[in-house]
Design a protein around this motif. Structure first.
Motif, PDB file in Angstrom:
ATOM      1  N   TYR A   3       0.817  -1.209   0.000  1.00 26.68           N
ATOM      2  CA  TYR A   3       0.000   0.000   0.000  1.00 26.68           C
ATOM      3  C   TYR A   3       0.854   1.263   0.000  1.00 26.68           C
ATOM      4  O   TYR A   3       0.420   2.316  -0.468  1.00 26.68           O
ATOM      5  CB  TYR A   3      -0.959  -0.007   1.194  1.00 26.68           C
ATOM      6  CG  TYR A   3      -2.096  -0.986   1.020  1.00 26.68           C
ATOM      7  CD1 TYR A   3      -3.187  -0.662   0.204  1.00 26.68           C
ATOM      8  CD2 TYR A   3      -2.080  -2.221   1.649  1.00 26.68           C
ATOM      9  CE1 TYR A   3      -4.237  -1.563   0.026  1.00 26.68           C
ATOM     10  CE2 TYR A   3      -3.118  -3.125   1.484  1.00 26.68           C
ATOM     11  CZ  TYR A   3      -4.197  -2.795   0.679  1.00 26.68           C
ATOM     12  OH  TYR A   3      -5.223  -3.687   0.493  1.00 26.68           O
ATOM     13  N   THR A   4       2.060   1.173   0.540  1.00 24.32           N
ATOM     14  CA  THR A   4       2.954   2.325   0.502  1.00 24.32           C
ATOM     15  C   THR A   4       3.327   2.664  -0.935  1.00 24.32           C
ATOM     16  O   THR A   4       3.335   3.834  -1.344  1.00 24.32           O
ATOM     17  CB  THR A   4       4.236   2.047   1.313  1.00 24.32           C
ATOM     18  OG1 THR A   4       3.892   1.758   2.663  1.00 24.32           O
ATOM     19  CG2 THR A   4       5.168   3.250   1.273  1.00 24.32           C
ATOM     20  N   LEU A   5       3.628   1.626  -1.714  1.00 24.30           N
ATOM     21  CA  LEU A   5       3.952   1.833  -3.129  1.00 24.30           C
ATOM     22  C   LEU A   5       2.743   2.386  -3.875  1.00 24.30           C
ATOM     23  O   LEU A   5       2.889   3.306  -4.695  1.00 24.30           O
ATOM     24  CB  LEU A   5       4.414   0.516  -3.757  1.00 24.30           C
ATOM     25  CG  LEU A   5       4.765   0.568  -5.253  1.00 24.30           C
ATOM     26  CD1 LEU A   5       5.870   1.575  -5.514  1.00 24.30           C
ATOM     27  CD2 LEU A   5       5.186  -0.821  -5.741  1.00 24.30           C
ATOM     28  N   ILE A   6       1.571   1.857  -3.594  1.00 25.21           N
ATOM     29  CA  ILE A   6       0.356   2.351  -4.250  1.00 25.21           C
ATOM     30  C   ILE A   6       0.148   3.832  -3.931  1.00 25.21           C
ATOM     31  O   ILE A   6      -0.198   4.629  -4.809  1.00 25.21           O
ATOM     32  CB  ILE A   6      -0.873   1.525  -3.810  1.00 25.21           C
ATOM     33  CG1 ILE A   6      -0.789   0.110  -4.376  1.00 25.21           C
ATOM     34  CG2 ILE A   6      -2.163   2.202  -4.266  1.00 25.21           C
ATOM     35  CD1 ILE A   6      -1.902  -0.798  -3.927  1.00 25.21           C
ATOM     36  N   LEU A   7       0.389   4.210  -2.675  1.00 20.48           N
ATOM     37  CA  LEU A   7       0.229   5.600  -2.268  1.00 20.48           C
ATOM     38  C   LEU A   7       1.191   6.510  -3.031  1.00 20.48           C
ATOM     39  O   LEU A   7       0.816   7.610  -3.462  1.00 20.48           O
ATOM     40  CB  LEU A   7       0.459   5.732  -0.762  1.00 20.48           C
ATOM     41  CG  LEU A   7       0.266   7.135  -0.161  1.00 20.48           C
ATOM     42  CD1 LEU A   7      -1.173   7.601  -0.354  1.00 20.48           C
ATOM     43  CD2 LEU A   7       0.632   7.123   1.324  1.00 20.48           C
TER      44      LEU A   7
END
Length: 257
Positions: A3-7
């Motif tokens: 989710y960090t990468l998606i953010l």
């Protein structure tokens, strides 16, 4: 799922979409370098920005479709279709950093000329570009750079900035062309096998922030002085050119070290 990468991906999309919503172009030049810093394949970045670019065009078209130049749109679209397959070949064999250098240099030279040229020289350029046939080479370059690097907007904006159009005509024609060309560009990405589940996931998370960027961008655009709009456009072209040259320099430093 990271989710960090998606953010971070969504953040890059937001900044590019905000640029596009405000000035009518520049989303790929803002978003692509940011996405290049993330651990995702280049084909995923190209496909994602192609999809979000079409989404932005769909959201923008309601405020510009009636102000477009239909003759120019037809000629730009025809030339874009011819340029798309050339770009798909380019993305497989040409180094992106070299393209950044060439494109950035052209943008800087053109914008500096436009910002410093005398009124008589600007009037001469506008009169010359009144012939809609001059849109053909810009449309071809737009299709080529669009399918390869999602930079289809820059050649079209260069052409539009040389025309004696009002801000509404500028945005209407540019956004109408972007919508039509985006359909062909993303079709080329799909047929070339660029689409996968990562693209679908990133795109799903990006749609809400594109809508938010459109809302904020329209608020900013409404506050821009109409008489200074062209000057702002050339300043943004100058900045985008510098960004492209900067990307080449960073690439060069990376290999030198």
């Amino acid at each position: 799922m990271d989710y960090t990468l998606i953010l971070m991906v969504v953040g890059a999309v937001f900044l590019g979409s905000l640029m596009r919503a405000t000035f009518g172009f520049g989303d790929s030049v803002v978003s692509m370098p940011l996405l290049a810093l993330l651990p995702i394949p280049f084909s995923v970045s190209v496909s994602l920005i192609g999809l979000t670019g079409m989404t932005t065009a769909l959201m923008s078209i309601q405020r510009g479709w009636k102000d477009k130049d239909p003759v120019v749109i037809k000629k730009l679209t025809l030339a874009t279709i011819i340029g798309i397959p050339v770009g798909l070949i380019l993305v497989r064999f040409a180094e992106q950093s070299v393209i950044n250098l060439i494109l950035g240099s052209v943008l800087v030279i053109y914008s500096m000329y436009s910002l410093t040229a005398s009124p008589a020289r600007r009037d001469y350029l506008q009169a010359k570009f009144e012939n809609p046939n001059y849109s053909y080479p810009f449309g071809f370059l737009g299709g080529m750079l669009g399918s390869a690097y999602n930079m289809n907007g820059i050649p079209v904006v260069l052409y539009a900035a040389a025309r004696d159009w009002t801000p509404r005509q500028f945005l209407g024609t540019v956004q109408s062309h972007f919508l039509i060309s985006s359909v062909f560009v993303i079709s080329g990405h799909a047929l070339s096998g660029f689409w996968n589940w990562d693209v679908a996931i990133y795109f799903a998370f990006s749609v809400p922030v594109v809508a938010l960027a459109m809302y904020i961008g329209r608020k900013i655009y409404n506050k821009i002085d109409t008489d200074k709009f062209r000057t702002y456009i050339f300043i943004m072209i100058l900045i985008l050119g510098a960004v492209n040259i900067g990307n080449f320099i960073r690439f060069l430093n990376f290999w030198c070290w």
